[in-house]
Design a protein around this motif. Sequence first.
Motif, PDB file in Angstrom:
ATOM      1  N   CYS A 155      -0.255  24.137  -8.376  1.00 54.75           N
ATOM      2  CA  CYS A 155      -1.427  24.430  -7.454  1.00 54.75           C
ATOM      3  C   CYS A 155      -2.420  25.099  -8.359  1.00 54.75           C
ATOM      4  CB  CYS A 155      -1.252  25.126  -6.276  1.00 54.75           C
ATOM      5  SG  CYS A 155       0.192  24.635  -5.476  1.00 54.75           S
ATOM      6  N   ILE A 156      -2.187  25.559  -9.402  1.00 53.11           N
ATOM      7  CA  ILE A 156      -3.192  26.627 -10.311  1.00 53.11           C
ATOM      8  C   ILE A 156      -3.893  25.609 -11.423  1.00 53.11           C
ATOM      9  CG2 ILE A 156      -1.871  28.605  -9.677  1.00 53.11           C
ATOM     10  CD1 ILE A 156      -0.757  28.881 -12.424  1.00 53.11           C
ATOM     11  N   GLY A 157      -4.904  26.275 -11.983  1.00 56.96           N
ATOM     12  CA  GLY A 157      -5.755  25.404 -12.934  1.00 56.96           C
ATOM     13  C   GLY A 157      -6.860  24.989 -12.356  1.00 56.96           C
ATOM     14  N   ARG A 158      -7.803  24.033 -13.122  1.00 58.83           N
ATOM     15  CA  ARG A 158      -9.020  23.753 -12.514  1.00 58.83           C
ATOM     16  C   ARG A 158      -8.733  22.450 -11.768  1.00 58.83           C
ATOM     17  NH1 ARG A 158     -13.530  21.249 -14.394  1.00 58.83           N
ATOM     18  NH2 ARG A 158     -15.319  21.826 -13.564  1.00 58.83           N
ATOM     19  N   MET A 159      -8.552  22.858 -10.515  1.00 57.08           N
ATOM     20  CA  MET A 159      -8.535  21.653  -9.653  1.00 57.08           C
ATOM     21  C   MET A 159      -8.671  21.989  -8.257  1.00 57.08           C
ATOM     22  SD  MET A 159      -4.500  20.467 -10.971  1.00 57.08           S
ATOM     23  CE  MET A 159      -3.750  21.748 -10.336  1.00 57.08           C
ATOM     24  N   ASP A 160      -9.090  21.147  -7.297  1.00 54.51           N
ATOM     25  CA  ASP A 160      -9.689  21.288  -6.027  1.00 54.51           C
ATOM     26  C   ASP A 160      -8.799  20.471  -4.979  1.00 54.51           C
ATOM     27  OD1 ASP A 160     -10.868  19.263  -6.272  1.00 54.51           O
ATOM     28  OD2 ASP A 160     -12.836  20.064  -6.011  1.00 54.51           O
ATOM     29  N   ALA A 161      -9.076  20.818  -3.589  1.00 57.63           N
ATOM     30  CA  ALA A 161      -8.433  20.111  -2.854  1.00 57.63           C
ATOM     31  C   ALA A 161      -8.430  18.464  -3.016  1.00 57.63           C
ATOM     32  CB  ALA A 161      -8.832  20.325  -1.208  1.00 57.63           C
ATOM     33  N   ALA A 162      -9.819  18.200  -3.494  1.00 55.73           N
ATOM     34  CA  ALA A 162     -10.085  16.898  -3.384  1.00 55.73           C
ATOM     35  C   ALA A 162      -9.066  16.032  -4.275  1.00 55.73           C
ATOM     36  CB  ALA A 162     -11.716  16.335  -4.093  1.00 55.73           C
ATOM     37  N   ILE A 163      -9.023  16.897  -5.530  1.00 57.84           N
ATOM     38  CA  ILE A 163      -8.000  16.568  -6.623  1.00 57.84           C
ATOM     39  C   ILE A 163      -6.613  16.610  -6.038  1.00 57.84           C
ATOM     40  CG2 ILE A 163      -6.674  16.921  -8.865  1.00 57.84           C
ATOM     41  CD1 ILE A 163      -9.487  16.527  -9.189  1.00 57.84           C
ATOM     42  N   MET A 164      -6.088  17.361  -5.127  1.00 56.39           N
ATOM     43  CA  MET A 164      -4.832  17.276  -4.485  1.00 56.39           C
ATOM     44  C   MET A 164      -4.525  16.162  -3.814  1.00 56.39           C
ATOM     45  SD  MET A 164      -3.272  19.579  -6.515  1.00 56.39           S
ATOM     46  CE  MET A 164      -2.342  20.755  -6.323  1.00 56.39           C
ATOM     47  N   ARG A 165      -5.494  15.659  -2.890  1.00 55.68           N
ATOM     48  CA  ARG A 165      -5.628  14.600  -2.124  1.00 55.68           C
ATOM     49  C   ARG A 165      -5.150  13.234  -2.958  1.00 55.68           C
ATOM     50  NH1 ARG A 165      -9.036  17.378   1.094  1.00 55.68           N
ATOM     51  NH2 ARG A 165     -10.968  16.898   0.113  1.00 55.68           N
ATOM     52  N   ARG A 166      -5.812  13.370  -4.273  1.00 56.79           N
ATOM     53  CA  ARG A 166      -5.535  12.068  -5.173  1.00 56.79           C
ATOM     54  C   ARG A 166      -4.288  12.196  -5.422  1.00 56.79           C
ATOM     55  NH1 ARG A 166     -10.696  12.687  -9.048  1.00 56.79           N
ATOM     56  NH2 ARG A 166      -9.157  12.039 -10.462  1.00 56.79           N
ATOM     57  N   VAL A 167      -3.587  13.676  -5.698  1.00 62.86           N
ATOM     58  CA  VAL A 167      -2.217  13.751  -6.106  1.00 62.86           C
ATOM     59  C   VAL A 167      -1.336  12.903  -4.981  1.00 62.86           C
ATOM     60  CG1 VAL A 167      -0.497  15.412  -6.316  1.00 62.86           C
ATOM     61  CG2 VAL A 167      -2.583  15.777  -7.360  1.00 62.86           C
ATOM     62  N   VAL A 168      -1.726  13.333  -3.809  1.00 61.83           N
ATOM     63  CA  VAL A 168      -0.986  12.691  -2.338  1.00 61.83           C
ATOM     64  C   VAL A 168      -1.032  11.216  -2.524  1.00 61.83           C
ATOM     65  CG1 VAL A 168      -0.552  12.580  -0.051  1.00 61.83           C
ATOM     66  CG2 VAL A 168      -1.210  14.678  -1.189  1.00 61.83           C
ATOM     67  N   THR A 169      -2.150  10.637  -2.837  1.00 58.87           N
ATOM     68  CA  THR A 169      -2.481   9.065  -2.871  1.00 58.87           C
ATOM     69  C   THR A 169      -1.434   8.590  -4.103  1.00 58.87           C
ATOM     70  OG1 THR A 169      -4.569   9.294  -2.232  1.00 58.87           O
ATOM     71  CG2 THR A 169      -4.134   7.285  -3.163  1.00 58.87           C
ATOM     72  N   ALA A 170      -1.428   9.260  -5.223  1.00 60.91           N
ATOM     73  CA  ALA A 170      -0.820   8.902  -6.286  1.00 60.91           C
ATOM     74  C   ALA A 170       0.534   8.697  -5.919  1.00 60.91           C
ATOM     75  CB  ALA A 170      -1.103   9.716  -7.580  1.00 60.91           C
ATOM     76  N   ALA A 171       0.951   9.783  -5.376  1.00 64.25           N
ATOM     77  CA  ALA A 171       2.536  10.079  -4.962  1.00 64.25           C
ATOM     78  C   ALA A 171       2.956   8.503  -4.014  1.00 64.25           C
ATOM     79  CB  ALA A 171       2.976  11.209  -4.352  1.00 64.25           C
ATOM     80  N   ALA A 172       2.103   8.565  -3.308  1.00 62.49           N
ATOM     81  CA  ALA A 172       2.495   7.157  -2.095  1.00 62.49           C
ATOM     82  C   ALA A 172       2.308   5.894  -3.135  1.00 62.49           C
ATOM     83  CB  ALA A 172       1.208   7.219  -0.999  1.00 62.49           C
ATOM     84  N   GLU A 173       1.493   5.813  -3.922  1.00 64.35           N
ATOM     85  CA  GLU A 173       1.262   4.553  -4.955  1.00 64.35           C
ATOM     86  C   GLU A 173       2.799   4.397  -5.706  1.00 64.35           C
ATOM     87  OE1 GLU A 173      -3.279   4.308  -5.173  1.00 64.35           O
ATOM     88  OE2 GLU A 173      -2.315   4.436  -6.949  1.00 64.35           O
ATOM     89  N   ALA A 174       3.029   5.534  -6.120  1.00 62.08           N
ATOM     90  CA  ALA A 174       4.294   5.858  -7.269  1.00 62.08           C
ATOM     91  C   ALA A 174       5.428   5.401  -6.429  1.00 62.08           C
ATOM     92  CB  ALA A 174       4.179   7.031  -7.685  1.00 62.08           C
ATOM     93  N   LEU A 175       5.643   5.756  -5.016  1.00 66.06           N
ATOM     94  CA  LEU A 175       6.688   5.656  -4.164  1.00 66.06           C
ATOM     95  C   LEU A 175       6.831   3.884  -3.990  1.00 66.06           C
ATOM     96  CD1 LEU A 175       6.823   8.457  -1.536  1.00 66.06           C
ATOM     97  CD2 LEU A 175       8.336   8.281  -3.620  1.00 66.06           C
ATOM     98  N   ASP A 176       5.827   3.653  -3.692  1.00 68.26           N
ATOM     99  CA  ASP A 176       5.601   2.025  -3.394  1.00 68.26           C
ATOM    100  C   ASP A 176       6.159   1.179  -4.574  1.00 68.26           C
ATOM    101  OD1 ASP A 176       4.975   2.031  -0.898  1.00 68.26           O
ATOM    102  OD2 ASP A 176       2.695   1.253  -1.394  1.00 68.26           O
ATOM    103  N   GLU A 177       5.614   1.574  -5.868  1.00 66.18           N
ATOM    104  CA  GLU A 177       5.757   0.967  -6.840  1.00 66.18           C
ATOM    105  C   GLU A 177       7.367   1.152  -7.240  1.00 66.18           C
ATOM    106  OE1 GLU A 177       2.607   1.657 -10.141  1.00 66.18           O
ATOM    107  OE2 GLU A 177       4.540   2.312 -11.274  1.00 66.18           O
ATOM    108  N   MET A 178       8.177   1.985  -7.032  1.00 64.46           N
ATOM    109  CA  MET A 178       9.290   2.017  -7.340  1.00 64.46           C
ATOM    110  C   MET A 178      10.234   1.463  -6.448  1.00 64.46           C
ATOM    111  SD  MET A 178       9.570   6.319  -8.282  1.00 64.46           S
ATOM    112  CE  MET A 178      11.138   6.544  -8.991  1.00 64.46           C
ATOM    113  N   GLY A 179       9.602   1.249  -5.209  1.00 62.40           N
ATOM    114  CA  GLY A 179      10.307   0.482  -4.044  1.00 62.40           C
ATOM    115  C   GLY A 179      11.028   1.540  -3.307  1.00 62.40           C
TER     116      GLY A 179
END
Length: 392
Positions: free
Chosen positions: A349-373
């Motif tokens: 959670c550290i480094g130059r990132m904010d909540a908007a980036i973390m929301r994109r992390v969540v979206t990316a994780a959802a897409e990744a799960l979909d992609e993997m089935g």
Amino acid sequence: MSNPFPDPELGEPFLLTPGPLTTAYDVKQAMLRDWGSWDDDFRAMTRALRQRLLTLLGPGAERYDCVPIQGSGSYCVEAMLGSFVPKDGKVLVLANGAYGLRAAATLGYLGRGVHLLDKGDYLPPRGAEVAAILAADPAISHVLAIHCETSSGILNPVDEIAAATRAAGRKLLIDSMSAFGAVPLDPVALNCTAFVSSANKCIEGVPGFGFVIARKDEIRAAKGNSHSLALDIHAQWETMEKTGQWRFTPPTHTVAAFLKALDMQEAEGGSPGRLARYTENRNTVVAGLRDLGFETLLDDRWLSPIIVTFFCPADPAFSFQGFYDAMKRRGFIIYPGKLTVVDSFRIGCIGRMDAAIMRRVVTAAAEALDEMGVASAAPPAAALEERKKLAA
Ligand SMILES: *Cc1c(COP(=O)(O)O)cnc(C)c1O
């Protein structure tokens, strides 16, 4: 190919890791010139670095001094142990992960006595346990606590550890590598002999040096105690006090970047401002991934705002490598887990990132799960069994 979620400034992936981490463009830009190591300009930079770190401490800071040491954080841990633990001293190492175990191994190399309290992958060492061990073993001269154990992300209870250490009349050393600069640490209140941190964690600099913050009387008393020439804190301190220079080639560019990183930390409201952002980062990613079915290793009470361990889903379609690659294609480098019992991964959670980036992390994780089935991100039953140990 083009990265759908590029760093707005550089097109680099975000490092969801506990350091090296994603740094600001201005921090990188501060490295675009060369400095002579003995020149006045660089000596002024070293002086500023030391003074500014001390100002982060608050009242009582004048009893402490700051000694930067070349190398990664582990060099500083070794410097601290070798310089402050007498040759016939003995250290109670409070381990609940890789960094505690590394400190114990370091003491083995140094030939200092060790009493290892190994709590396993993530259980916290508690004040009462520390008190009992210290009462039973009068040979223990020092206690070493890991502030945030970055292996699991647990925030260890340093207050109760410090209280037990002080009550038993022993000395406290703290590895605050991944916490200092964001998580409050008051060495005066904790009666701490010394603690260490490094350039590339919560201050958000680039790697290349760490620093020891220690009581001045302890630094003076450490003369001649170190096993090592290069890692002798007293010798480094004495040279810096006399000449303003580092003893050996300093990481000039890293120091320049670090001063810029300190400016940015101050502009953000110092440690409290940074803690607020990291906490929001953590809350955002934890809530978002829990919505997808993921579970954290730790209860909320022990979750640090630094890095969070999640169990890998039980679904056979899930693999860490597949998930890693899918996240990387979306612009995020995640971090493997370090648990011995069940599979896990970590999100920093550290480094130059904010909540908007973390929301994109969540979206990316959802897409990744979909992609993997992967139908469900729920962890295996064994993981939840493991977690019950924390409640016990
Ligand atoms: C990063 C870290 C260290 C030092 O690791 P290096 O790889 O040597 O920089 C030590 N302790 C903790 C808790 C850490 O997070």
